[in-house]
Design a protein around this motif. Structure first.
Motif, mmCIF file in Angstrom:
data_model
loop_
_atom_site.group_PDB
_atom_site.id
_atom_site.type_symbol
_atom_site.label_atom_id
_atom_site.label_comp_id
_atom_site.label_asym_id
_atom_site.label_seq_id
_atom_site.Cartn_x
_atom_site.Cartn_y
_atom_site.Cartn_z
ATOM 1 N N ILE A 33 8.430 -5.765 8.573
ATOM 2 C CA ILE A 33 7.126 -5.501 9.184
ATOM 3 C C ILE A 33 6.565 -4.274 8.468
ATOM 4 C CG2 ILE A 33 7.716 -6.523 11.417
ATOM 5 C CD1 ILE A 33 8.127 -3.690 12.525
ATOM 6 N N PRO A 34 5.244 -4.140 8.456
ATOM 7 C CA PRO A 34 4.654 -2.965 7.795
ATOM 8 C C PRO A 34 5.073 -1.677 8.488
ATOM 9 C CG PRO A 34 2.968 -4.618 8.301
ATOM 10 C CD PRO A 34 4.233 -5.047 8.992
ATOM 11 N N ALA A 35 4.933 -0.573 7.770
ATOM 12 C CA ALA A 35 5.201 0.734 8.370
ATOM 13 C C ALA A 35 4.310 0.888 9.598
ATOM 14 C CB ALA A 35 4.917 1.839 7.364
ATOM 15 N N ILE A 36 4.903 1.354 10.665
ATOM 16 C CA ILE A 36 4.175 1.501 11.931
ATOM 17 C C ILE A 36 3.548 2.889 11.979
ATOM 18 C CG2 ILE A 36 4.408 1.520 14.437
ATOM 19 C CD1 ILE A 36 6.851 -0.368 14.074
ATOM 20 N N ASP A 37 2.264 2.900 12.356
ATOM 21 C CA ASP A 37 1.573 4.182 12.503
ATOM 22 C C ASP A 37 2.260 5.012 13.581
ATOM 23 O OD1 ASP A 37 -0.302 3.407 10.599
ATOM 24 O OD2 ASP A 37 -1.689 2.608 12.106
ATOM 25 N N ARG A 38 2.165 6.327 13.403
ATOM 26 C CA ARG A 38 2.772 7.262 14.367
ATOM 27 C C ARG A 38 1.689 8.117 15.007
ATOM 28 N NH1 ARG A 38 8.660 7.484 14.127
ATOM 29 N NH2 ARG A 38 9.192 6.037 12.485
ATOM 30 N N SER A 39 1.968 8.495 16.243
ATOM 31 C CA SER A 39 1.071 9.426 16.936
ATOM 32 C C SER A 39 1.325 10.834 16.399
ATOM 33 C CB SER A 39 1.326 9.383 18.448
ATOM 34 O OG SER A 39 2.611 9.934 18.721
ATOM 35 N N GLU A 40 0.550 11.776 16.866
ATOM 36 C CA GLU A 40 0.732 13.173 16.443
ATOM 37 C C GLU A 40 2.113 13.683 16.845
ATOM 38 O OE1 GLU A 40 -2.488 15.655 17.742
ATOM 39 O OE2 GLU A 40 -3.980 14.416 16.718
ATOM 40 N N THR A 41 2.677 13.120 17.902
ATOM 41 C CA THR A 41 3.994 13.557 18.362
ATOM 42 C C THR A 41 5.125 12.764 17.689
ATOM 43 O OG1 THR A 41 3.891 12.042 20.245
ATOM 44 C CG2 THR A 41 3.120 14.303 20.608
#
Length: 133
Positions: free
Chosen positions: A26-34
């Motif tokens: 699966i593509p790299a998953i976006d991350r939140s600021e935390t």
């Protein structure tokens, strides 16, 4: 949604989702600021696709190749179809092997008293003969 929610929605464990990401399934998953994963519908659909193809017996190597072909800019339809056909052939072979085993078990059950019992008695006699000898 977070990884726990994605896991619940897809039926794929959080550990497996992390593994799929690490292996490039699966593509790299976006991350939140935390630093928490933020999983959207695009990722959910990819997770479901991977789960379905793994359930269809596709190896990680072949699945990764299929996904690379899908994600490429050029048209790789024929190679994608070839991978799917190869997987189908493998699954049909597995099905045939399983069906042969099922048929064998049916035979053993259907003929327990006229075949299995006699064969087991012969084997027991051979075992006694071996142990005495």
């Amino acid at each position: 949604m977070n990884i726990k929610q994605a896991s619940e929605q897809t039926g794929v464990s959080s550990a497996a989702i992390r593994y799929y990401e690490k292996e490039g399934l699966i593509p790299a998953i976006d991350r939140s600021e935390t630093g928490n994963r933020e999983i959207d519908d695009r990722i959910i659909r990819r997770i479901v696709f991977v789960r379905q193809m793994r359930a269809a017996g596709m190896s990680i190597v072949n699945l990764r190749r299929y996904i690379q072909l899908f994600d490429a800019q050029e048209d790789n339809t024929s190679e994608q179809i070839d991978l799917l056909k190869t997987q189908l052939e493998e699954m049909e072979e597995r099905r045939d092997d399983i069906q042969a085993a099922i048929d064998h078990l049916h035979y053993k059950l259907d003929h327990y008293y006229d075949h299995m019992q006699e064969a087991e008695e012969e084997l027991r006699a051979l075992e006694r003969q071996h142990n005495q000898g």
